[in-house]
Design a protein around this motif. Structure first.
Motif, PDB file in Angstrom:
ATOM      1  N   GLN A 134       0.822  -1.206   0.000  1.00  0.00           N
ATOM      2  CA  GLN A 134       0.000   0.000   0.000  1.00  0.00           C
ATOM      3  C   GLN A 134       0.860   1.262   0.000  1.00  0.00           C
ATOM      4  N   ALA A 148      -4.363  -1.262  -6.449  1.00  0.00           N
ATOM      5  CA  ALA A 148      -5.115  -1.086  -5.209  1.00  0.00           C
ATOM      6  C   ALA A 148      -5.634  -2.403  -4.641  1.00  0.00           C
ATOM      7  N   SER A 182      -6.412   1.809   0.176  1.00  0.00           N
ATOM      8  CA  SER A 182      -6.419   1.316  -1.197  1.00  0.00           C
ATOM      9  C   SER A 182      -7.725   1.664  -1.902  1.00  0.00           C
TER      10      SER A 182
END
Length: 161
Positions: free
Chosen positions: A68, A113, A129
Motif C-alpha cells: 500500500q 489497489a 487502497s
C-alpha cells in the motif's frame, strides 16, 4: 483573451497545448488529480499503520502495508510530481503517463489497489487502497467520454441536492 484563459495559460505545463485534446470537463480532471494526491498520501500513512501488524505476528498485514505504501507513492509520483521534486525521474515519468490514454491510468490504479486489500482486509487497507481504487474509477469514467461524465455530474448534483 479572457482573464481565465490568461490564468490557464500561466498554469500550463511546459510544452502543453493551449487547446485541450480531450473533452473531459475541468472539474473531472481536478477531481482525479486531487483524489489521487490525497488518496496516495493517506494510503502511505495507513500502509505504515498496517506494517505495525508485524508486532502481532501478522505477516499478511506487513506485506499489505508495504504494498500500500508503494502504491500510494506511485500514485503521488504520477499525480503530483511537485511533491517528489528531489527524485530526478519523476517529471519524465509523470509526463509519460500524462500522454497515455485515461484508461491506462485507470487500469494501473485499480490494479495496484486490489492486492493490499487481499493480503489484509482490514479497515486501513480498505480505506487507503479504496481511495486509490476510487481514483482509478474517476479516470475510467474520464476515458468513457464527455457524455458519460456529464451524465454522472448531473446525477451527482441531483443526489446531493
Amino acid at each position: 483573451m479572457s482573464f481565465m484563459d490568461k490564468v490557464g495559460s500561466m498554469m500550463m505545463r511546459p510544452g502543453e497545448d493551449a487547446v485541450p485534446k480531450d473533452e473531459v470537463p475541468w472539474w473531472m480532471k481536478y477531481l482525479g488529480r486531487g483524489l489521487g494526491t490525497v488518496g496516495g498520501g493517506i494510503a502511505i500513512f495507513l500502509g505504515l499503520w498496517n506494517c505495525i501488524g508485524i508486532l502481532l505476528a501478522d505477516v499478511g498485514c506487513l506485506i499489505s502495508g508495504m504494498w500500500q505504501m508503494v502504491a500510494g507513492f506511485t500514485v503521488i509520483v504520477i499525480e503530483a510530481p511537485c511533491c517528489c521534486m528531489f527524485i530526478d525521474f519523476v517529471q519524465s515519468l509523470s509526463d509519460f503517463v500524462d500522454k497515455r490514454p485515461y484508461w491506462n491510468r485507470a487500469a494501473l490504479y485499480c490494479g495496484i489497489a486490489i492486492p493490499a486489500i487481499l493480503f489484509c482486509p482490514g479497515l486501513g487497507s480498505v480505506f487507503g487502497s479504496g481511495l486509490i481504487f476510487g481514483t482509478g474509477v474517476v479516470y475510467g469514467m474520464m476515458s468513457l467520454g464527455k457524455k458519460y461524465v456529464l451524465t454522472f455530474g448531473r446525477n451527482l448534483i441531483y443526489a446531493i441536492g
